[in-house]
Design a protein around this motif. Structure first.
Motif, short mmCIF file in Angstrom:
data_model
loop_
_atom_site.label_atom_id
_atom_site.label_comp_id
_atom_site.label_asym_id
_atom_site.label_seq_id
_atom_site.Cartn_x
_atom_site.Cartn_y
_atom_site.Cartn_z
N UNK A 5 -91.15 -53.65 17.59
CA UNK A 5 -91.04 -52.72 16.48
C UNK A 5 -92.42 -52.14 16.44
N UNK A 6 -92.35 -50.78 15.59
CA UNK A 6 -93.75 -51.02 14.85
C UNK A 6 -93.43 -50.54 13.14
N UNK A 7 -94.53 -50.90 13.02
CA UNK A 7 -94.59 -50.88 11.78
C UNK A 7 -94.39 -49.22 10.68
N UNK A 62 -81.08 -63.76 10.63
CA UNK A 62 -79.38 -64.59 10.92
C UNK A 62 -78.29 -63.68 10.32
N UNK A 63 -78.80 -62.50 11.20
CA UNK A 63 -77.49 -61.30 10.95
C UNK A 63 -76.67 -61.33 12.40
N UNK A 123 -81.43 -60.14 18.90
CA UNK A 123 -82.25 -60.24 18.78
C UNK A 123 -83.45 -61.03 17.91
N UNK A 124 -83.52 -60.05 17.49
CA UNK A 124 -84.54 -59.56 16.21
C UNK A 124 -83.89 -59.59 14.71
N UNK A 165 -87.46 -57.36 6.68
CA UNK A 165 -86.36 -56.12 8.45
C UNK A 165 -87.66 -56.23 9.45
N UNK A 166 -89.00 -55.34 8.46
CA UNK A 166 -90.38 -54.99 9.37
C UNK A 166 -91.03 -55.94 10.46
N UNK A 167 -91.05 -57.28 8.83
CA UNK A 167 -91.80 -58.39 9.62
C UNK A 167 -90.62 -59.17 10.97
N UNK A 168 -89.57 -58.66 10.61
CA UNK A 168 -88.67 -59.43 11.74
C UNK A 168 -88.77 -59.01 13.07
#
Length: 195
Positions: free
Chosen positions: A67-69, A174-175, A168-169, A59-62
């Motif tokens: 976003x910020x890691x 695919x959610x 969008x993210x 999810x963080x990769x998406x």
């Protein structure tokens, strides 16, 4: 965005990367981590979200580019989040997710901040919305990552911008859009009566 916390219970990393030549050499370059530390404080998370750590990373990769890691992601409980929410926001009740900025501004490209989730609240919200816990957690991970990047939802315009970006993210994963009302049950769509 949640207020910065200088007393977050997850220690911040002191690392430098090639993006910040001013601090290069201060810290070993091998200390840089591409992914956040993921702490599962309550094993019940694994009952509801199989491969929870993998879901967090995916999810963080998406969120890349928006976003910020975070430096860490903590899968915790309502009890822990209620205490943190009371200490840092003056709200003595649990919430689904808390984000904490680090007590310092990390160099560009360096993870920073913490995202903490409350298990029982996440479960309750997922059930009420008729979503899987995994999908709801993914939405909240995106939400927390955007908070760390400076997005907020206190005013209508910024809330709408954040919601559209979250949708969008999440579509990258695919959610379905969590802000769009879900349709009626299949039987209702086909004209059959529900008992």
């Amino acid at each position: 965005m949640e207020p910065p916390s200088s007393t977050s219970h997850v220690p911040a990393r002191d690392v430098a990367g090639p993006e910040n030549p001013a601090t290069a050499g201060f810290f070993p370059s091998c200390a840089f981590e591409e992914t956040p530390e993921i702490l599962v404080e309550d094993r019940r998370w694994h009952c509801y979200v199989p491969r929870a750590e993998q879901l967090v990373r995916h999810t963080l990769a998406a969120c890349k580019g928006y976003g910020r890691q975070p430096g860490s992601v903590v899968l915790s409980t309502d009890r822990v989040v209620r205490v943190l929410n009371g200490q840092h926001r003056g709200k003595h009740r649990p919430t689904n997710v808390l984000t904490f900025d680090p007590p310092f501004a990390p160099p560009p490209g360096i993870p920073g901040g913490d995202i903490i989730f409350a298990l029982e609240t996440v479960l309750r919200e997922a059930r009420a919305a008729g979503k899987s816990v995994s999908q709801h957690l993914a939405h909240l991970i995106v939400h927390g990552s955007l908070h760390l990047a400076g997005y907020d939802h206190h005013q209508a315009g910024e809330a709408r911008e954040m919601e559209m970006l979250e949708a969008r993210l999440l579509s990258r994963l695919h959610i379905p859009n969590p802000w769009k009302p879900q349709g009626k049950p299949e039987g209702m769509l086909q004209g059959t009566r529900q008992a």
